[in-house]
Write a protein that holds these residues in place. Structure first.
Motif: not given
Length: 448
Positions: A135, A161, A173, A177, A180, A185, A188-189, A193
């Motif tokens: 990420s 993430f 990782t 997750n 969303r 998001r 940040d993913t 995301a």
């Protein structure tokens, strides 16, 4: 051993083809500054990264247009392919990547950056995810499709993430997750995301050998359906590609698949802009009733128990006696003559039973810091593995771990107690039903 296999520094259109690249302390192939248009194909890469940079292929710098295809990557201490904040895009396709992560729990392929493609690879036996995407730095538009996964200790595709920023998160990782729930998001993913598909039910009915799956995903995405064989909880490796269906403008999708009762299925979604999602939770194929059943009427007759079948005698177990421990001098990781004799017995067993794999666990006595002892335990496990490698034991049959001072043999503080703590243990795994009896030999104890 040498330091590195092939170094590409400031290369343009470099071709690495039909080589055997193995037994290097660092990566089999590493790039720097730029490797634009590089082509890596038809190489066999085994047992690289055994003491330094642990990854089979380490890509750094501008790798735009690079293609990695048709290679075998096996027995590497870390990832098969690790992209470290590269510029440009690269393609990984039609590779056989298995039995890596012998020292570090990393993804088979680790991606940083945008627009990479990982397609039509075989990815198996990895103590981490199949493909992991960072990420940070922000990475999106990465396409992961058409691959076959098996025997993973993580998701087939794992999107990082931002809040997970420990070292382990940059190696494998952070697992599934949540859906969303905010436009933020996207930032940040990994892969923006993109949501994993969600099936409408945990079980879909089967009629005439077919089932109709339905669910929801991000609108307009392509949904790849896979069979799952090696299940782990709600998830499992994407073992076998089945079919593809597109989500409509509302995100809904529906598709008929040939699926006998008991089949487990999962799915990934791919968006042309954001890339590929993590896998969905597993759904199962159940039984469709043809109508109401007639209830069974009660009876006053005494049911006769069927005769018990004659018990089957278990087969005679194959019993193998093998040493499981070698010992070291204080603060040392060199193998003594006495320890080498014990290891020669282990090598005889490994050569006789090629289906046995072994985990080498390094240990220390408690008289140093935790960090120092952890590193010393790893050096001892590495020394034992290097001895086995030099005697022709395949790297993919071995995996190492360090426990440092955390698993002492006893709680004493005498010279013999500490000498017993300074060891490498060999944990054998068998796939053929062999009954293994361990012998704890101490003929190589080294007192202070």
């Amino acid at each position: 051993m040498s330091a590195l296999g092939v170094v590409v520094f400031n290369g343009i259109d470099t071709v690495i083809r039909r080589n055997r690249i193995e037994f290097h302390e660092g990566s089999g192939i590493i790039t720097g500054a730029q490797a634009m248009g590089m082509e890596v194909t038809e190489n066999t890469m085994r047992a690289n990264g055994v003491a330094g940079i642990p990854d089979g292929i380490r890509l750094d710098g501008n790798i735009d247009g690079a293609e990695i295809y048709g290679n075998l990557m096996s027995g590497t201490d870390g990832s098969g392919v690790f992209m470290f904040a590269p510029a440009g895009t690269a393609q990984n396709y039609q590779n056989d990547i298995r039995f890596n992560g012998r020292r570090f729990r990393r993804a088979a392929i680790y991606l940083m950056g945008n627009g990479h493609e990982v397609t039509d690879n075989v990815i198996q036996h990895q103590p981490g995810p199949g493909v992991a995407i960072a990420s940070y730095p922000r990475s999106e538009g990465n396409i992961i499709r058409g691959n076959t996964f098996a025997a993973l200790d993580g998701l087939s595709v794992d999107l990082g993430f931002n809040d997970e920023s420990g070292i382990q998160d940059f190696q494998r990782t952070d697992g599934p997750n949540p859906p969303r729930n905010s436009s933020m998001r996207r930032r940040d993913t990994a892969n923006g995301a993109i949501n994993a598909p969600e099936f409408d039910d945990y079980v879909f009915a089967v009629s005439s050998g077919q089932a109709t799956l339905s669910g929801i995903a991000d609108p307009g995405t392509a949904i790849d359906i896979y069979k799952v064989v090696d299940r782990k909880g709600y998830y499992g490796a994407l073992n076998e590609y089945v079919t593809t269906v597109s989500a409509d403008e509302t995100g809904g999708f529906s598709v008929s698949v040939d699926a006998p009762e008991g089949t487990l299925l999962s799915a990934i979604a791919t968006d042309d802009v954001y890339g590929t999602s993590e896998p969905s939770a597993i759904t199962a194929m159940g039984t469709l009733s043809d109508g109401p059943t007639t209830p069974t009427l009660p009876s006053c007759e005494i049911a006769q128990d069927p005769p018990e079948p004659a018990p089957e005698l278990p087969p005679e177990p194959l019993i193998l006696r093998v040493p499981r421990t070698i010992h070291f001098a204080l603060d040392k990781s060199t193998i003594s003559t006495e320890s080498a004799a014990i290891m020669d017995e282990i090598i005889t067993v490994l050569n006789e039973y090629p289906f046995i794999t072994v985990e080498l666990e390094g240990h220390t006595d408690p008289r140093a810091s935790n960090a120092y002892n952890q590193a010393l335990g790893e050096r001892r496990a590495l020394a034992a593995r290097n001895y086995l490698l030099q005697q022709g034991i395949a790297p993919e049959r071995m995996r190492i771990r360090s426990f440092g001072e955390t698993q002492r043999v006893s709680s004493g503080t005498g010279r013999i107690d500490y000498a017993r703590d300074r060891r490498t243990e060999f944990i054998f795994t068998d796939t053929r039903g062999l009954d293994i009896i361990y012998e704890n030999l101490e003929t190589d104890l080294q007192l202070e």
